[in-house]
Design an enzyme around this catalytic site. Structure first.
Site, PDB file in Angstrom:
ATOM      1  N   CYS A  50       1.455   3.342   7.058  1.00 14.14           N
ATOM      2  CA  CYS A  50       2.838   2.953   7.338  1.00 14.14           C
ATOM      3  C   CYS A  50       3.539   3.833   8.371  1.00 14.14           C
ATOM      4  O   CYS A  50       4.541   3.417   8.940  1.00 14.14           O
ATOM      5  CB  CYS A  50       3.653   2.969   6.048  1.00 14.14           C
ATOM      6  SG  CYS A  50       3.128   1.739   4.830  1.00 14.14           S
ATOM      7  N   TYR A  51       3.051   5.032   8.616  1.00 14.42           N
ATOM      8  CA  TYR A  51       3.747   5.932   9.541  1.00 14.42           C
ATOM      9  C   TYR A  51       3.265   5.804  10.978  1.00 14.42           C
ATOM     10  O   TYR A  51       3.788   6.470  11.883  1.00 14.42           O
ATOM     11  CB  TYR A  51       3.576   7.392   9.090  1.00 14.42           C
ATOM     12  CG  TYR A  51       2.151   7.912   9.144  1.00 14.42           C
ATOM     13  CD1 TYR A  51       1.615   8.416  10.329  1.00 14.42           C
ATOM     14  CD2 TYR A  51       1.334   7.923   8.014  1.00 14.42           C
ATOM     15  CE1 TYR A  51       0.316   8.894  10.389  1.00 14.42           C
ATOM     16  CE2 TYR A  51       0.048   8.404   8.059  1.00 14.42           C
ATOM     17  CZ  TYR A  51      -0.466   8.890   9.246  1.00 14.42           C
ATOM     18  OH  TYR A  51      -1.761   9.355   9.300  1.00 14.42           O
TER      19      TYR A  51
END
Length: 383
Positions: free
Chosen positions: A154-155
């Site tokens: 997700c990052y």
């Protein structure tokens, strides 16, 4: 500077109560699992999500269902190969379309100007990859430098932006197209495993793209000056968030400890970012960072994560509104999500040139990526 942010959602809408009921009704689902499903879906902070799986659309008939048999109500379990083949077909279309939108939306930059393409995705694999497809479909120069950040979670859009900023620092003529596409719903499936239930209640499909450049001969446009980046590891959370490959798709480990771990480590994750910036360092020490940084693009990994960030940093409801609205309307689209939040901030009627923006995204590791930006809005005078 990051400019021309564009987003794209698939056509099929998932309504959270309906999806909850489908998961809870699966054969063999025990009472405990049903309670976890109800609690996870109802407390997710999500109303709607989007998917490329057209067979999940009640108005779309499918003769040979692969993921969901609407007649029986059964969620099916296709193998990883089947899921990845669908990813290859659907993701490439979205990569090209959202990249095209970013270029079309910028009157100052065209395909001939692009020098680098960075693509981001953790929900499928193929080669030649999406960065190749973008070059071919949009008529970019064959000499464009191509990079793909895969399987980071997700990052990943944060290091993509950081890499783009570094390319521009090294080459003042660089124009970097950054594109993220995630098809998380391809990997959702029925399970009594609490981690997989939580993942099934959160993840969705979406795409986002933007252009990063520092060219002095290109006129200003609304966007963000990319000031600083920082990476922090919450290593005690390594077993609590992970992304692996199984025989029936990719498997998310997302324990209930993650929000608490993020909340407990905000100081360590953010202090180096603000210590390097004279305007914000003192405010962070005095727990007044919300007054020094007007806007917060927090990756909405889930409602509890946003709650812990808001409480830990003493942020207002208005400062978390872009993240909460993105979560409510679109769900967690992995790496693309923080770009949706940034776009929402830029479109806010109250945003002003010179406003500071802090961005944070979280992923396996447990990794916390953060950045400090400055808004450049319409009519900016160079602020």
């Amino acid at each position: 500077m990051l400019r021309s942010l564009q987003t794209l959602l698939p056509a099929t809408t998932l309504h959270q109560p309906e999806v909850r009921d489908v998961f809870a009704a699966q054969p063999g689902m025990g009472r405990l699992a049903q309670r976890i499903i109800t609690a996870s879906f109802d407390a997710s902070g999500i109303d709607t999500r989007y998917t490329v799986l057209r067979e999940l659309d009640s108005a779309h008939g499918v003769d040979d269902p692969v993921f969901y048999d609407r007649d029986s109500g059964l969620l099916l379990s296709p193998g990883t190969q089947v899921r990845n083949e669908l990813y290859v077909r659907e993701a490439e279309t979205m990569f090209v379309e959202v990249a095209r939108r970013a270029l079309d939306a910028d009157p100052e930059i065209g395909p001939a100007d692009v020098t680098h393409v960075i693509t981001v995705s953790c929900t499928g694999f193929h080669a030649p990859g999406p960065e190749y497809a973008i070059v071919r479909a949009l008529g970019l120069s064959e000499s464009v430098q191509r990079y793909h950040l895969g399987f980071m979670g997700c990052y990943a859009s944060m290091p993509a932006l950081r890499a783009a900023a570094q390319f521009c620092a090294g080459d003042p003529q660089a124009v970097v197209l950054v594109v993220s596409v995630e098809l998380c719903t391809l990997h959702l499936r029925s399970s009594e495993n609490p981690d997989l239930i939580v993942a099934s209640s959160l993840f969705a499909d979406g795409a986002a793209a933007g252009i990063v450049t520092a060219r002095a001969d290109i006129a200003d446009a609304p966007g963000f000056v990319l000031d600083r980046f920082h990476t922090a590891l919450v290593t005690e959370g390594e077993p609590d968030m992970a992304w692996t490959i199984g025989d029936e798709g990719f498997e998310m480990i997302l324990s209930t400890r993650v929000p608490q771990l993020i909340g407990a480590n905000l100081d360590a994750a953010l202090r180096p970012l603000f210590d390097g910036d004279a305007e914000t360092a003192d405010a962070f020490d005095r727990s007044e960072i919300g007054s020094a940084v007007a806007h917060w693009a927090i990756h909405p990994g889930g409602r509890s994560i946003l709650d812990h960030v808001q409480s830990g940093l003493h942020l207002s409801d208005a400062q978390l509104e872009p993240a909460r609205t993105t979560l409510r309307e679109c769900g967690n689209m992995s790496s693309a999500t923080v770009l949706f939040v940034l776009q929402r901030i830029l479109r806010d009627a109250d945003v002003r040139s010179g406003d500071r923006v802090a961005a944070m995204a979280f992923g396996p590791g447990l990794t916390a990526e953060s950045a400090l930006f400055t808004v450049r809005a319409d009519g900016a005078d160079g602020a």
